[in-house]
Design a protein around this motif. Structure first.
Motif, PDB file in Angstrom:
ATOM      1  N   LYS A 279       3.726  19.042 -19.707  1.00  0.00           N
ATOM      2  CA  LYS A 279       2.651  19.633 -20.507  1.00  0.00           C
ATOM      3  C   LYS A 279       1.844  18.571 -21.237  1.00  0.00           C
ATOM      4  N   ALA A 280       2.483  17.472 -21.613  1.00  0.00           N
ATOM      5  CA  ALA A 280       1.800  16.389 -22.322  1.00  0.00           C
ATOM      6  C   ALA A 280       1.072  15.443 -21.374  1.00  0.00           C
ATOM      7  N   GLY A 281       1.211  15.652 -20.068  1.00  0.00           N
ATOM      8  CA  GLY A 281       0.547  14.797 -19.098  1.00  0.00           C
ATOM      9  C   GLY A 281       1.215  13.449 -18.904  1.00  0.00           C
ATOM     10  N   VAL A 282       2.457  13.338 -19.354  1.00  0.00           N
ATOM     11  CA  VAL A 282       3.214  12.085 -19.224  1.00  0.00           C
ATOM     12  C   VAL A 282       4.081  12.166 -17.970  1.00  0.00           C
ATOM     13  N   THR A 283       4.105  11.105 -17.192  1.00  0.00           N
ATOM     14  CA  THR A 283       4.940  11.077 -15.990  1.00  0.00           C
ATOM     15  C   THR A 283       6.201  10.258 -16.233  1.00  0.00           C
ATOM     16  N   ALA A 284       7.261  10.610 -15.514  1.00  0.00           N
ATOM     17  CA  ALA A 284       8.532   9.886 -15.598  1.00  0.00           C
ATOM     18  C   ALA A 284       9.093   9.739 -14.189  1.00  0.00           C
ATOM     19  N   ASN A 285       9.328   8.511 -13.771  1.00  0.00           N
ATOM     20  CA  ASN A 285       9.852   8.242 -12.439  1.00  0.00           C
ATOM     21  C   ASN A 285      10.912   7.150 -12.494  1.00  0.00           C
ATOM     22  N   ALA A 286      11.737   7.099 -11.457  1.00  0.00           N
ATOM     23  CA  ALA A 286      12.752   6.047 -11.339  1.00  0.00           C
ATOM     24  C   ALA A 286      12.454   5.209 -10.101  1.00  0.00           C
ATOM     25  N   VAL A 287      12.569   3.904 -10.246  1.00  0.00           N
ATOM     26  CA  VAL A 287      12.395   2.972  -9.135  1.00  0.00           C
ATOM     27  C   VAL A 287      13.749   2.380  -8.779  1.00  0.00           C
ATOM     28  N   ILE A 288      14.038   2.333  -7.482  1.00  0.00           N
ATOM     29  CA  ILE A 288      15.287   1.761  -6.981  1.00  0.00           C
ATOM     30  C   ILE A 288      14.950   0.434  -6.301  1.00  0.00           C
ATOM     31  N   PRO A 289      15.081  -0.698  -7.011  1.00  0.00           N
ATOM     32  CA  PRO A 289      14.738  -1.979  -6.394  1.00  0.00           C
ATOM     33  C   PRO A 289      15.873  -2.509  -5.524  1.00  0.00           C
ATOM     34  N   VAL A 290      15.500  -3.124  -4.418  1.00  0.00           N
ATOM     35  CA  VAL A 290      16.473  -3.816  -3.577  1.00  0.00           C
ATOM     36  C   VAL A 290      15.930  -5.223  -3.383  1.00  0.00           C
ATOM     37  N   ALA A 291      16.403  -6.152  -4.204  1.00  0.00           N
ATOM     38  CA  ALA A 291      15.797  -7.482  -4.241  1.00  0.00           C
ATOM     39  C   ALA A 291      16.811  -8.530  -4.669  1.00  0.00           C
ATOM     40  N   ALA A 292      16.429  -9.778  -4.478  1.00  0.00           N
ATOM     41  CA  ALA A 292      17.263 -10.895  -4.904  1.00  0.00           C
ATOM     42  C   ALA A 292      17.371 -10.898  -6.419  1.00  0.00           C
TER      43      ALA A 292
END
Length: 312
Positions: A175-188
């Motif tokens: 409702k507030a227009g805020v997004t929430a996401n998770a990133v799964i990094p695969v890196a050194a």
């Protein structure tokens, strides 16, 4: 520079993945609050961002407490006038098998990863909502949180918990227009540098060379910079309609992880008693049981080192 005028906090950004995220956000125009526990690493990171032509300020404070979260938000607002983006990257490892893991090992990891994400997001969202800002929350998960890994009870619990919170926040923040996401990094990273399976890839990265194609393509394993573009994208206006998602990035690969769904569903009138399960569970579900850990392809002969059976 599509993040021009935006302000971001990146926790755990004194080095490694966090610094790569901060540098990319700054390259795209955002002012950045650098955070870490070491004065030297934070100072060096600020100088690096500034040398790139960006704007940055450092906050030396351990993530976890509400006090630390408030200081980070306060610093962003007082230094740059606002806050638009939060990336919760701070984390530590205390790897031990279950019977060797102490209460302190468990609590320390949960405090930084899980509670630190919670307190920082709560503080940032409060600011967003109070000031009518359609902010961006970007948390950092792990393949371990998705599939498990030997010796990482604490880390797996924290990373799985972060994904659970993101799905809840996507509902609460919509409702507030805020997004929430998770990133799964695969890196050194500091963790993968200790794994023999990735030795050739890490060595190439440290020499400033391109990693072998097997790692980048087949395994989706790359450098910190391979993940940074996704962080900046999710922070941008272009990602305004993306929320509650778990997105993996590494090497040449980008992945959208599914939310947990039932793999098999069976019904029995009157419910499932003990004897019913003894008689029928194997037939109905035995060949559909889900795997644990992460299986990797055998290394090509020219890249072969000691190979672990599973890596989370």
């Amino acid at each position: 520079m599509n993040l021009s005028g935006k302000v971001a906090i990146v926790t755990g950004s004194g080095r490694g993945l966090g610094l790569a995220y901060a540098r990319e956000l700054a390259r795209q125009g955002a002012a950045v609050v650098i955070n870490g526990q070491g004065t030297e690493s934070v100072t060096d990171a600020v100088r690096t961002v500034e040398a790139d032509g960006g704007r940055a300020v450092g906050v030396v404070v351990p993530v976890g407490s509400t006090k630390s979260a408030r200081l980070l938000v306060q610093t962003a607002v007082e230094t740059f006038g606002r806050l638009d983006i939060l990336v919760t990257n701070a984390g530590i490892l205390r790897d031990k098998s279950l019977l060797k893991m102490t209460d302190e090992d468990f609590d320390d990891v949960i405090n930084v990863h899980l509670k630190g994400t919670f307190t920082c997001v709560r503080e940032a969202f409060g600011y967003f909502k109070e000031n009518g800002i359609a902010g961006r929350i970007i948390t950092i998960g792990s393949p371990t949180g998705q599939r498990g890994n030997f010796g990482q009870t604490n880390y797996a619990a924290a990373k799985a918990g972060i994904v659970g919170m993101v799905r809840t926040w996507a509902l609460e923040m919509k409702k507030a227009g805020v997004t929430a996401n998770a990133v799964i990094p695969v890196a050194a990273t500091a963790m993968t540098k200790t794994v023999p399976y990735f030795q050739k890839a890490v060595e190439a990265d440290e020499r400033g060379e391109t990693m072998p194609a097997f790692f980048r393509h087949e395994l989706g394993f790359g450098t910190a910079d391979d993940v940074a573009g996704l962080i900046a994208f999710l922070a941008s206006d272009s990602a305004a309609g993306i929320t509650g998602q778990v997105i993996g990035a590494g090497g040449d690969r980008l992945q959208l992880w599914t939310h947990p769904e039932a793999a098999v569903t069976e019904y029995r009138e009157g419910g499932w008693g003990y004897q019913d399960l003894v008689e029928d569970f194997g037939t109905l579900f035995g060949d559909k049981l889900q795997s644990v850990g992460e299986d990797f392809l055998p290394l090509p002969e020219e890249l072969n080192t000691e190979q672990p059976a599973k890596i989370g």
